[in-house]
Write a protein that holds these residues in place. Sequence first.
Motif, mmCIF file in Angstrom:
data_model
loop_
_atom_site.group_PDB
_atom_site.id
_atom_site.type_symbol
_atom_site.label_atom_id
_atom_site.label_comp_id
_atom_site.label_asym_id
_atom_site.label_seq_id
_atom_site.Cartn_x
_atom_site.Cartn_y
_atom_site.Cartn_z
ATOM 1 N N ARG A 216 0.828 -1.228 0.000
ATOM 2 C CA ARG A 216 0.000 0.000 0.000
ATOM 3 C C ARG A 216 0.848 1.257 0.000
ATOM 4 O O ARG A 216 0.347 2.341 0.292
ATOM 5 C CB ARG A 216 -0.932 -0.029 1.210
ATOM 6 C CG ARG A 216 -2.017 -1.098 1.075
ATOM 7 C CD ARG A 216 -2.934 -1.131 2.267
ATOM 8 N NE ARG A 216 -4.013 -2.104 2.055
ATOM 9 C CZ ARG A 216 -4.811 -2.545 3.014
ATOM 10 N NH1 ARG A 216 -4.655 -2.097 4.257
ATOM 11 N NH2 ARG A 216 -5.758 -3.419 2.745
ATOM 12 N N SER A 217 2.119 1.137 -0.332
ATOM 13 C CA SER A 217 3.005 2.301 -0.367
ATOM 14 C C SER A 217 2.965 2.969 -1.733
ATOM 15 O O SER A 217 2.644 2.341 -2.747
ATOM 16 C CB SER A 217 4.442 1.880 -0.034
ATOM 17 O OG SER A 217 4.545 1.428 1.290
ATOM 18 N N GLN A 218 3.324 4.253 -1.750
ATOM 19 C CA GLN A 218 3.351 5.031 -2.993
ATOM 20 C C GLN A 218 4.689 5.731 -3.148
ATOM 21 O O GLN A 218 5.274 6.218 -2.176
ATOM 22 C CB GLN A 218 2.221 6.062 -3.022
ATOM 23 C CG GLN A 218 0.832 5.465 -3.199
ATOM 24 C CD GLN A 218 -0.233 6.531 -3.374
ATOM 25 O OE1 GLN A 218 -0.146 7.610 -2.804
ATOM 26 N NE2 GLN A 218 -1.236 6.231 -4.181
ATOM 27 N N LEU A 219 5.140 5.796 -4.390
ATOM 28 C CA LEU A 219 6.360 6.507 -4.756
ATOM 29 C C LEU A 219 5.956 7.716 -5.592
ATOM 30 O O LEU A 219 5.142 7.599 -6.509
ATOM 31 C CB LEU A 219 7.267 5.579 -5.551
ATOM 32 C CG LEU A 219 8.719 5.982 -5.772
ATOM 33 C CD1 LEU A 219 9.458 6.056 -4.449
ATOM 34 C CD2 LEU A 219 9.400 4.991 -6.705
ATOM 35 N N THR A 220 6.523 8.893 -5.281
ATOM 36 C CA THR A 220 6.154 10.129 -5.973
ATOM 37 C C THR A 220 7.383 10.781 -6.582
ATOM 38 O O THR A 220 8.414 10.931 -5.917
ATOM 39 C CB THR A 220 5.475 11.122 -5.014
ATOM 40 O OG1 THR A 220 4.301 10.525 -4.473
ATOM 41 C CG2 THR A 220 5.096 12.409 -5.741
ATOM 42 N N TYR A 236 3.410 6.540 -8.264
ATOM 43 C CA TYR A 236 3.550 5.147 -8.681
ATOM 44 C C TYR A 236 3.219 4.267 -7.479
ATOM 45 O O TYR A 236 3.774 4.447 -6.390
ATOM 46 C CB TYR A 236 4.982 4.888 -9.148
ATOM 47 C CG TYR A 236 5.248 3.486 -9.668
ATOM 48 C CD1 TYR A 236 5.195 3.194 -11.022
ATOM 49 C CD2 TYR A 236 5.577 2.449 -8.790
ATOM 50 C CE1 TYR A 236 5.454 1.924 -11.502
ATOM 51 C CE2 TYR A 236 5.837 1.172 -9.257
ATOM 52 C CZ TYR A 236 5.772 0.917 -10.615
ATOM 53 O OH TYR A 236 6.027 -0.337 -11.072
ATOM 54 N N ASN A 237 2.304 3.316 -7.674
ATOM 55 C CA ASN A 237 1.945 2.389 -6.600
ATOM 56 C C ASN A 237 2.967 1.265 -6.545
ATOM 57 O O ASN A 237 3.142 0.521 -7.522
ATOM 58 C CB ASN A 237 0.544 1.818 -6.832
ATOM 59 C CG ASN A 237 -0.528 2.875 -6.727
ATOM 60 O OD1 ASN A 237 -0.472 3.751 -5.862
ATOM 61 N ND2 ASN A 237 -1.511 2.825 -7.606
ATOM 62 N N LEU A 238 3.639 1.126 -5.411
ATOM 63 C CA LEU A 238 4.666 0.099 -5.291
ATOM 64 C C LEU A 238 4.077 -1.311 -5.364
ATOM 65 O O LEU A 238 4.815 -2.279 -5.600
ATOM 66 C CB LEU A 238 5.431 0.275 -3.977
ATOM 67 C CG LEU A 238 6.368 1.490 -3.941
ATOM 68 C CD1 LEU A 238 7.106 1.557 -2.607
ATOM 69 C CD2 LEU A 238 7.369 1.441 -5.083
ATOM 70 N N SER A 239 2.769 -1.432 -5.202
ATOM 71 C CA SER A 239 2.134 -2.743 -5.367
ATOM 72 C C SER A 239 2.329 -3.278 -6.783
ATOM 73 O O SER A 239 2.299 -4.491 -7.007
ATOM 74 C CB SER A 239 0.644 -2.646 -5.048
ATOM 75 O OG SER A 239 0.009 -1.707 -5.899
ATOM 76 N N ASP A 240 2.553 -2.363 -7.773
ATOM 77 C CA ASP A 240 2.765 -2.798 -9.156
ATOM 78 C C ASP A 240 4.138 -3.439 -9.355
ATOM 79 O O ASP A 240 4.379 -4.078 -10.391
ATOM 80 C CB ASP A 240 2.616 -1.614 -10.114
ATOM 81 C CG ASP A 240 1.196 -1.084 -10.163
ATOM 82 O OD1 ASP A 240 0.277 -1.835 -9.808
ATOM 83 O OD2 ASP A 240 1.008 0.086 -10.538
ATOM 84 N N ASN A 300 -4.848 -9.009 4.631
ATOM 85 C CA ASN A 300 -4.261 -8.582 5.898
ATOM 86 C C ASN A 300 -4.216 -7.059 5.989
ATOM 87 O O ASN A 300 -4.336 -6.360 4.974
ATOM 88 C CB ASN A 300 -2.846 -9.158 6.029
ATOM 89 C CG ASN A 300 -2.844 -10.675 5.940
ATOM 90 O OD1 ASN A 300 -3.682 -11.333 6.543
ATOM 91 N ND2 ASN A 300 -1.904 -11.220 5.170
ATOM 92 N N PRO A 301 -4.032 -6.504 7.190
ATOM 93 C CA PRO A 301 -3.996 -5.035 7.341
ATOM 94 C C PRO A 301 -2.927 -4.346 6.507
ATOM 95 O O PRO A 301 -3.094 -3.190 6.112
ATOM 96 C CB PRO A 301 -3.729 -4.857 8.847
ATOM 97 C CG PRO A 301 -4.291 -6.086 9.481
ATOM 98 C CD PRO A 301 -4.012 -7.186 8.496
ATOM 99 N N ASP A 302 -1.805 -5.025 6.212
ATOM 100 C CA ASP A 302 -0.739 -4.395 5.433
ATOM 101 C C ASP A 302 -0.916 -4.554 3.927
ATOM 102 O O ASP A 302 -0.049 -4.177 3.143
ATOM 103 C CB ASP A 302 0.627 -4.938 5.856
ATOM 104 C CG ASP A 302 0.776 -6.435 5.578
ATOM 105 O OD1 ASP A 302 -0.201 -7.060 5.103
ATOM 106 O OD2 ASP A 302 1.866 -6.977 5.847
ATOM 107 N N GLY A 303 -2.054 -5.135 3.492
ATOM 108 C CA GLY A 303 -2.325 -5.278 2.071
ATOM 109 C C GLY A 303 -1.912 -6.617 1.503
ATOM 110 O O GLY A 303 -2.215 -6.901 0.336
#
Length: 380
Positions: A216-220, A236-240, A300-303
Amino acid sequence: PLIPAPPHPPGGSLPVTQQHGYCCCAGAQEFQLLQPQGAVSVSAGETFTLNCSVTGLTPVGPVKWFKGSGSGRQLVYEEKGSFPRVTRAVRGSETDFTIRISDTRSEDAGIYHCVKFKKGLKTDEEFRSGAGTTVSVGARPSAPSVSGPPSRAVPGPPVTFTCTSGGFSPRDITVTWLKNGAKLPDPQTQVLPELQSISYNMSSTVGVSLTRGDARSQLTCQIEHSTLPAPLRVTYNLSDALRVPPRPRVDTDPAAPVTLNKPVTFTCCAEGFYPKDANLTWLENGSETNLGKPSPLAENPDGTYTLQSSLEVNATEQRNQSMFTCRVVHDSQPPISASAMLRLSQPPADSALLGPLGRAGRGRLRAGTVTLATLCAQGR
């Protein structure tokens, strides 16, 4: 200006200019071409004005505008011809040749000259040129984009991300990377071309060590430039880019050892994986068995995700010390496994006598192919 002619000098004749009763003043004004602007700054898409005027109508000939100088100069405007983005500020004027250029583009940057020509026998000849006006165009960067690694990466080693943008001027640009709003250190930014140009492109890279909790982290990528009222940002969604392998474990109920011929349940829990596509199968002593009873996929809570499945078997004598394996295939990667052994709490009464012969011996004993006496005679 004209002034009365002086009296006729004695013994002489009048100059030609005085034969009609007036003469030209000695300080009569010469032709001048005035291009007063030294430099003009404009933003891309706006309109800018280039000033030019002349002080007289002679010599006869047109006034034109050029960008650049020498043989490679580019005609910007003349009275004849079509110049869609260029217009005269004062139409029809014989002394004011100011022009306006609309929808400014980065390629409009350069030095502009207002040039007076005089009629020649065959072609017009350049008579007078203005000092030149330097036009600088501030072009806003294009919308930036961020690209990640070519394939998903696991937590641990740094992964490279790249931010690109182009078509801006001047060259000064600042790029900042942020992860969840926190500034990242040591980005590497390159602006090309390195030499003077009318337009520049930017590429910036940064290394990021992914963690299991980055689903669920994001890079800008944030770009600051003199033409921008506020920074440009792309997220950019780090999940990708993230792959978190599952952590499988197998539990038994009741816990080993178990009672003969009683049911026992093996439960496989594949924990904390991302992305969510995963497949779970059961094996008994290396051979696939039934699929068990899967539970719904849980987030889970962390995605990350957890997948669970249970397998119920009877604790028969033949299954004593059998190995039950949970195999998880996640995101088309090689399988990850976890196992548990079924152990009986009370082995059959004849097992002490059978010893190393094992199950095969017990089967032969029951079938009458071997006797206890024979086994004893053989030291077994």
